[in-house]
Write an enzyme that holds these catalytic residues in place. Sequence first.
Site, short mmCIF file in Angstrom:
data_model
loop_
_atom_site.label_atom_id
_atom_site.label_comp_id
_atom_site.label_asym_id
_atom_site.label_seq_id
_atom_site.Cartn_x
_atom_site.Cartn_y
_atom_site.Cartn_z
N TYR A 63 36.21 45.08 36.59
CA TYR A 63 36.63 46.16 35.70
C TYR A 63 36.10 45.98 34.28
O TYR A 63 35.80 46.97 33.60
CB TYR A 63 38.17 46.31 35.74
CG TYR A 63 38.57 47.05 37.00
CD1 TYR A 63 38.41 48.43 37.09
CD2 TYR A 63 39.02 46.37 38.13
CE1 TYR A 63 38.71 49.11 38.26
CE2 TYR A 63 39.33 47.04 39.30
CZ TYR A 63 39.17 48.42 39.36
OH TYR A 63 39.45 49.10 40.52
N GLN A 98 38.98 61.97 40.44
CA GLN A 98 39.20 60.62 41.00
C GLN A 98 38.54 59.59 40.10
O GLN A 98 38.69 58.39 40.31
CB GLN A 98 38.59 60.54 42.40
CG GLN A 98 39.21 61.50 43.39
CD GLN A 98 38.34 61.60 44.64
OE1 GLN A 98 38.47 60.81 45.56
NE2 GLN A 98 37.46 62.59 44.68
N HIS A 116 43.32 58.66 40.03
CA HIS A 116 43.21 57.22 40.35
C HIS A 116 43.34 56.33 39.12
O HIS A 116 42.97 55.15 39.18
CB HIS A 116 41.88 56.95 41.08
CG HIS A 116 41.84 57.57 42.46
ND1 HIS A 116 40.68 57.72 43.18
CD2 HIS A 116 42.84 58.08 43.23
CE1 HIS A 116 40.96 58.30 44.35
NE2 HIS A 116 42.25 58.54 44.40
N CYS A 124 51.21 45.82 32.64
CA CYS A 124 51.69 44.53 33.12
C CYS A 124 51.88 44.60 34.64
O CYS A 124 52.32 45.63 35.17
CB CYS A 124 53.01 44.18 32.44
SG CYS A 124 53.64 42.58 32.96
N CYS A 127 56.40 43.39 34.37
CA CYS A 127 57.54 43.94 33.61
C CYS A 127 57.39 45.45 33.37
O CYS A 127 56.39 46.06 33.75
CB CYS A 127 57.75 43.18 32.31
SG CYS A 127 56.61 43.59 30.98
N CYS A 146 50.39 39.43 29.64
CA CYS A 146 51.27 40.39 28.95
C CYS A 146 51.90 39.73 27.72
O CYS A 146 52.46 38.64 27.81
CB CYS A 146 52.34 40.83 29.94
SG CYS A 146 53.60 41.89 29.24
N GLY A 190 30.80 66.11 43.88
CA GLY A 190 30.43 64.69 43.75
C GLY A 190 31.40 63.74 44.39
O GLY A 190 31.65 62.67 43.85
N SER A 192 32.67 61.92 48.27
CA SER A 192 32.29 61.70 49.66
C SER A 192 33.35 62.21 50.64
O SER A 192 33.11 62.22 51.85
CB SER A 192 32.04 60.22 49.91
OG SER A 192 33.20 59.48 49.56
N GLU A 218 24.92 64.66 49.08
CA GLU A 218 24.75 64.40 50.52
C GLU A 218 25.94 65.03 51.26
O GLU A 218 26.94 65.34 50.64
CB GLU A 218 24.79 62.88 50.78
CG GLU A 218 23.59 62.13 50.25
CD GLU A 218 23.97 60.73 49.84
OE1 GLU A 218 24.90 60.16 50.44
OE2 GLU A 218 23.35 60.22 48.90
#
Length: 244
Positions: A63, A98, A116, A124, A127, A146, A190, A192, A218
Amino acid sequence: MVPAPLPLDDQSWLLVLTGAGVSAESGVPTFRGIDGLWRNFPVEQVASPEGFDADPAQVWEFYSERRARAQDVLPNPGHAALAAVEVRLGERFLLVTQNVDGLHRRAGSSRLVELHGNLFTSRCSKCARPPFPDTTVYPAGSVPSCDVCGARLRPHIVWFGEMLDERSLATIQAFLERAQGSPLFFLAAGTSGAVYPAAGLVDVARRGGAKSWLVNAEPADNAHHFDTVVRGKSGELLPLLLGV
Ligand code: BJW
Ligand code: ZN
């Protein structure tokens, strides 16, 4: 062939679902494309509670890298077209994405459900501290903790096997209820059509009377659920289909 625009008039309601393909032309990798794996790991491994429990530092590395990349890219004409049609339709428009990259908001969209979650928000893992803005790119190998309780922080993202925020689903439901009795259009771009419940939204909208369009590079897994399928790049096709 140039596709005909959606027949939107001043009574029409439009529900849009976007996926990773809409950000591809901005340079954000998709999930299931050729560049869709992260260091040869399937996405389920770095985007699931089990993956986080097994190796939280690896998940934060995934991430953090995506935060760094997403800060470096710009919205494309597909994002801009969706922001422009929102101005035209006002409350008769809702964008469900998404994508967690924040590009729709940066392009000006505000009637927006981030189904999403959001890449630039953390929370956290333990908590009740509310989710908070977090643009930090954490150094590889580290796991932030945290300030309130000391437990691990996690990205504010809906991982595989996790429930979607009920407020997101309620916003979509309320939109469809308000659209009842008016011409309703559903447009997906865009994506799938492989991940649920997002992939089932076309069926929900059609049950509510919507005519449905899909724009995808696609063939999507759920392409046969749409009335009209237009193959190509969303950055080129969305401005044409939305007439903006
Ligand atoms: C272009 C283009 C260009 C390229 N122009 N196009 C029903 C049946 C079976 C399973 C399930 C079910 N209901 C729920 C499940 C389980 C699961 C699921 O769906 N699994 C499937 C894999 C089968 N769903 C869940 O777990 C969800 N939770 C849930 O349902 O809770 C209740 C429950 C719990 C437990 C059991 C059962 C129910 C949560 C799903 C969360 C998804 N999270 C992820 C990762 C987090 C976000 C992040 O880190 O960014 O979200 S997974 C990943 O896939 C990400 C995406 O948002 C999501 C969708 O991907 P998307 O956007 O479609 O991208 P791609 O890469 O797949 O496709 C891009 C497309 O664009 C391609 O087709 C290209 O051709 C195209 N393209 N360039 C136009 N320029
Ligand atoms: Zn805490």
